[in-house]
Design a protein around this motif. Structure first.
Motif, mmCIF file in Angstrom:
data_model
loop_
_atom_site.group_PDB
_atom_site.id
_atom_site.type_symbol
_atom_site.label_atom_id
_atom_site.label_comp_id
_atom_site.label_asym_id
_atom_site.label_seq_id
_atom_site.Cartn_x
_atom_site.Cartn_y
_atom_site.Cartn_z
ATOM 1 N N ASP A 202 -1.678 2.502 -5.335
ATOM 2 C CA ASP A 202 -2.824 2.286 -6.226
ATOM 3 C C ASP A 202 -2.626 1.090 -7.149
ATOM 4 O O ASP A 202 -3.558 0.673 -7.841
ATOM 5 C CB ASP A 202 -3.085 3.544 -7.063
ATOM 6 N N LEU A 203 -1.414 0.522 -7.167
ATOM 7 C CA LEU A 203 -1.149 -0.661 -7.980
ATOM 8 C C LEU A 203 -1.522 -1.953 -7.256
ATOM 9 O O LEU A 203 -1.472 -3.037 -7.850
ATOM 10 C CB LEU A 203 0.337 -0.722 -8.366
ATOM 11 N N ALA A 204 -1.891 -1.864 -5.988
ATOM 12 C CA ALA A 204 -2.174 -3.057 -5.182
ATOM 13 C C ALA A 204 -3.207 -3.990 -5.809
ATOM 14 O O ALA A 204 -3.034 -5.224 -5.764
ATOM 15 C CB ALA A 204 -2.598 -2.656 -3.770
ATOM 16 N N PRO A 205 -4.307 -3.494 -6.397
ATOM 17 C CA PRO A 205 -5.305 -4.420 -6.960
ATOM 18 C C PRO A 205 -4.771 -5.291 -8.101
ATOM 19 O O PRO A 205 -5.392 -6.298 -8.448
ATOM 20 C CB PRO A 205 -6.409 -3.477 -7.468
ATOM 21 N N LEU A 206 -3.604 -4.934 -8.674
ATOM 22 C CA LEU A 206 -3.065 -5.672 -9.813
ATOM 23 C C LEU A 206 -2.309 -6.929 -9.395
ATOM 24 O O LEU A 206 -1.956 -7.745 -10.254
ATOM 25 C CB LEU A 206 -2.138 -4.771 -10.629
ATOM 26 N N ALA A 207 -2.039 -7.101 -8.093
ATOM 27 C CA ALA A 207 -1.322 -8.274 -7.586
ATOM 28 C C ALA A 207 -0.030 -8.511 -8.371
ATOM 29 O O ALA A 207 0.204 -9.580 -8.934
ATOM 30 C CB ALA A 207 -2.216 -9.518 -7.631
ATOM 31 N N LEU A 208 0.829 -7.506 -8.371
ATOM 32 C CA LEU A 208 2.057 -7.565 -9.154
ATOM 33 C C LEU A 208 3.067 -8.538 -8.545
ATOM 34 O O LEU A 208 3.216 -8.641 -7.337
ATOM 35 C CB LEU A 208 2.675 -6.170 -9.249
ATOM 36 N N ASP A 209 3.782 -9.239 -9.434
ATOM 37 C CA ASP A 209 4.805 -10.184 -8.992
ATOM 38 C C ASP A 209 6.067 -9.476 -8.496
ATOM 39 O O ASP A 209 6.743 -9.950 -7.584
ATOM 40 C CB ASP A 209 5.204 -11.107 -10.150
ATOM 41 N N LEU A 210 6.374 -8.359 -9.107
ATOM 42 C CA LEU A 210 7.625 -7.650 -8.852
ATOM 43 C C LEU A 210 7.376 -6.153 -8.955
ATOM 44 O O LEU A 210 6.686 -5.697 -9.861
ATOM 45 C CB LEU A 210 8.680 -8.067 -9.895
ATOM 46 N N ILE A 211 7.925 -5.392 -8.014
ATOM 47 C CA ILE A 211 7.910 -3.931 -8.097
ATOM 48 C C ILE A 211 9.344 -3.438 -7.910
ATOM 49 O O ILE A 211 10.022 -3.834 -6.958
ATOM 50 C CB ILE A 211 6.994 -3.283 -7.046
ATOM 51 N N VAL A 212 9.803 -2.601 -8.822
ATOM 52 C CA VAL A 212 11.139 -2.013 -8.722
ATOM 53 C C VAL A 212 10.985 -0.521 -8.448
ATOM 54 O O VAL A 212 10.346 0.193 -9.228
ATOM 55 C CB VAL A 212 11.960 -2.236 -10.011
ATOM 56 N N ASP A 213 11.556 -0.074 -7.336
ATOM 57 C CA ASP A 213 11.438 1.319 -6.908
ATOM 58 C C ASP A 213 12.671 2.092 -7.340
ATOM 59 O O ASP A 213 13.750 1.953 -6.764
ATOM 60 C CB ASP A 213 11.265 1.378 -5.383
ATOM 61 N N THR A 219 8.595 6.673 1.412
ATOM 62 C CA THR A 219 7.178 6.373 1.208
ATOM 63 C C THR A 219 6.978 5.472 -0.005
ATOM 64 O O THR A 219 6.056 4.652 -0.023
ATOM 65 C CB THR A 219 6.368 7.663 1.015
ATOM 66 N N THR A 220 7.842 5.610 -1.012
ATOM 67 C CA THR A 220 7.718 4.749 -2.196
ATOM 68 C C THR A 220 8.130 3.320 -1.861
ATOM 69 O O THR A 220 7.533 2.361 -2.352
ATOM 70 C CB THR A 220 8.563 5.290 -3.352
ATOM 71 N N THR A 221 9.158 3.172 -1.027
ATOM 72 C CA THR A 221 9.578 1.839 -0.598
ATOM 73 C C THR A 221 8.468 1.153 0.183
ATOM 74 O O THR A 221 8.122 -0.006 -0.055
ATOM 75 C CB THR A 221 10.838 1.931 0.278
ATOM 76 N N ALA A 222 7.905 1.883 1.142
ATOM 77 C CA ALA A 222 6.810 1.343 1.945
ATOM 78 C C ALA A 222 5.607 1.015 1.080
ATOM 79 O O ALA A 222 4.962 -0.030 1.242
ATOM 80 C CB ALA A 222 6.423 2.339 3.038
ATOM 81 N N GLY A 223 5.309 1.909 0.138
ATOM 82 C CA GLY A 223 4.178 1.686 -0.749
ATOM 83 C C GLY A 223 4.348 0.472 -1.623
ATOM 84 O O GLY A 223 3.396 -0.269 -1.885
ATOM 85 N N ALA A 224 5.581 0.239 -2.092
ATOM 86 C CA ALA A 224 5.843 -0.932 -2.921
ATOM 87 C C ALA A 224 5.629 -2.220 -2.140
ATOM 88 O O ALA A 224 5.065 -3.194 -2.654
ATOM 89 C CB ALA A 224 7.260 -0.872 -3.473
#
Length: 313
Positions: A202-213, A219-224
């Motif tokens: 659900d964070l995809a629309p924010l166009a984040l530069d970095l995601i730390v899992d 599933t969280t890795t894939a989602g990130a």
């Protein structure tokens, strides 16, 4: 001295008594005052991470240590009896790795693992800084190469994730988070997190530069990877599962970088302690007694713990 001994996967910890060791060479004898409980020790106890231990059991676990120096070996130069210290570094050469750790009343540590604990920082906070703080700082500032003004995502608002969120805010980032446990959302808001959602995708629309899992359940890795912007960076820290299916179309098609990060260095811990000494950072932690360490680890295994658990000894 008393200690909780780990004898092998899927076995309960054993309460033992042994002679207090005498430090030799560059070793330092520390009276443990705060010992943080970490989910990685749950993984060692349930067999998930046991094969990856530098030294096989029997061993005393516990790698988040704060205490007072009782005695110093003849080659120790930086510390003396009465000094308040924390143990920092990587698990390869610090407690819980190839030496007995902090689920004990006393711990013998090499001088290179120790850092001064500022007077204004409690033993509970100091213990939490050595892992929740150190690992979070390293994942953001080293592996994540965080820059002020970036928009970043934090997956999992446990002890590490919540700490990382605050460190990222202090570093000048706009922080968003993914955490299914809604009881953690209000705490994240007080840390300066801009928004929280239940699922990282659900964070995809924010166009984040970095995601730390910090969860690491596959599933969280894939989602990130799916949620980060094209050309963005995903840093993997959590080991909820030791294997994950990676969406290679998203990884390749978007040009995403996937990088692993575990532990940190004394410099990371020192940076966290400096934040604490200034009053900028406090790691959410609940205290238990030495006798409650096995029950505390069971609570971690069952999930639902908000923040860190630290045994006061």
């Amino acid at each position: 001295m008393r200690a909780w001994l780990f004898t092998g996967a899927n076995r309960p910890l054993e309460l033992i008594e042994r002679e207090i060791p005498r430090p030799e060479g560059d070793a330092v004898l520390v009276a443990v005052r705060g010992s943080g409980l970490c989910h990685s020790d749950v993984g060692r106890m349930d067999g998930t991470l046991t094969p990856y231990m530098p030294k096989p059991p029997p061993i005393v676990l516990g790698h988040e240590i704060a205490g007072e120096v009782l005695r110093a070996g003849p080659d120790v130069r930086a510390f003396a009896p009465g000094d308040r210290v924390v143990a920092s570094g990587t698990l390869a050469f610090c407690p819980g790795g190839d030496a007995d750790g902090g689920y004990a009343t006393h711990c013998l540590l090499p001088e290179r693992c120790l850092l001064p604990l500022p007077d204004g920082v409690s033993f509970v906070q100091g213990a939490a800084a050595t892992d929740a703080g150190q690992t979070s700082h390293a994942a953001l500032m080293r592996a994540g190469e965080l820059q002020p003004g970036q928009r970043i995502g934090i997956v999992g608002l446990g002890g590490l994730g919540m700490t990382a969120a605050r460190i990222a805010v202090l570093a000048g980032a706009e922080v968003h988070a993914a955490e299914p446990r809604r009881e953690a959302w209000d705490a994240a808001s007080t840390m300066g997190v801009a928004s929280v959602t239940a699922d990282v995708v659900d964070l995809a629309p924010l166009a984040l530069d970095l995601i730390v899992d910090f969860a690491g359940f596959g599933t969280t890795t894939a989602g990130a990877i799916r949620a980060v912007r094209p050309g963005g960076l995903v840093v993997q820290v959590g080991l909820g599962k030791t294997e994950a299916l990676v969406p290679t179309m998203d990884l390749v098609g978007k040009g995403v970088t996937l990088r692993g990060s575990g532990g940190g260095t004394p410099a990371d811990t020192a940076a966290v302690l400096a934040h604490m000494a200034r009053g900028d950072l406090s790691i959410a932690a609940s205290s238990i007694g030495f006798e409650e360490i096995p029950q505390g680890l069971q609570r971690l295994a069952e999930g639902g713990v908000v923040g860190r658990i630290v045994a006061e000894i």
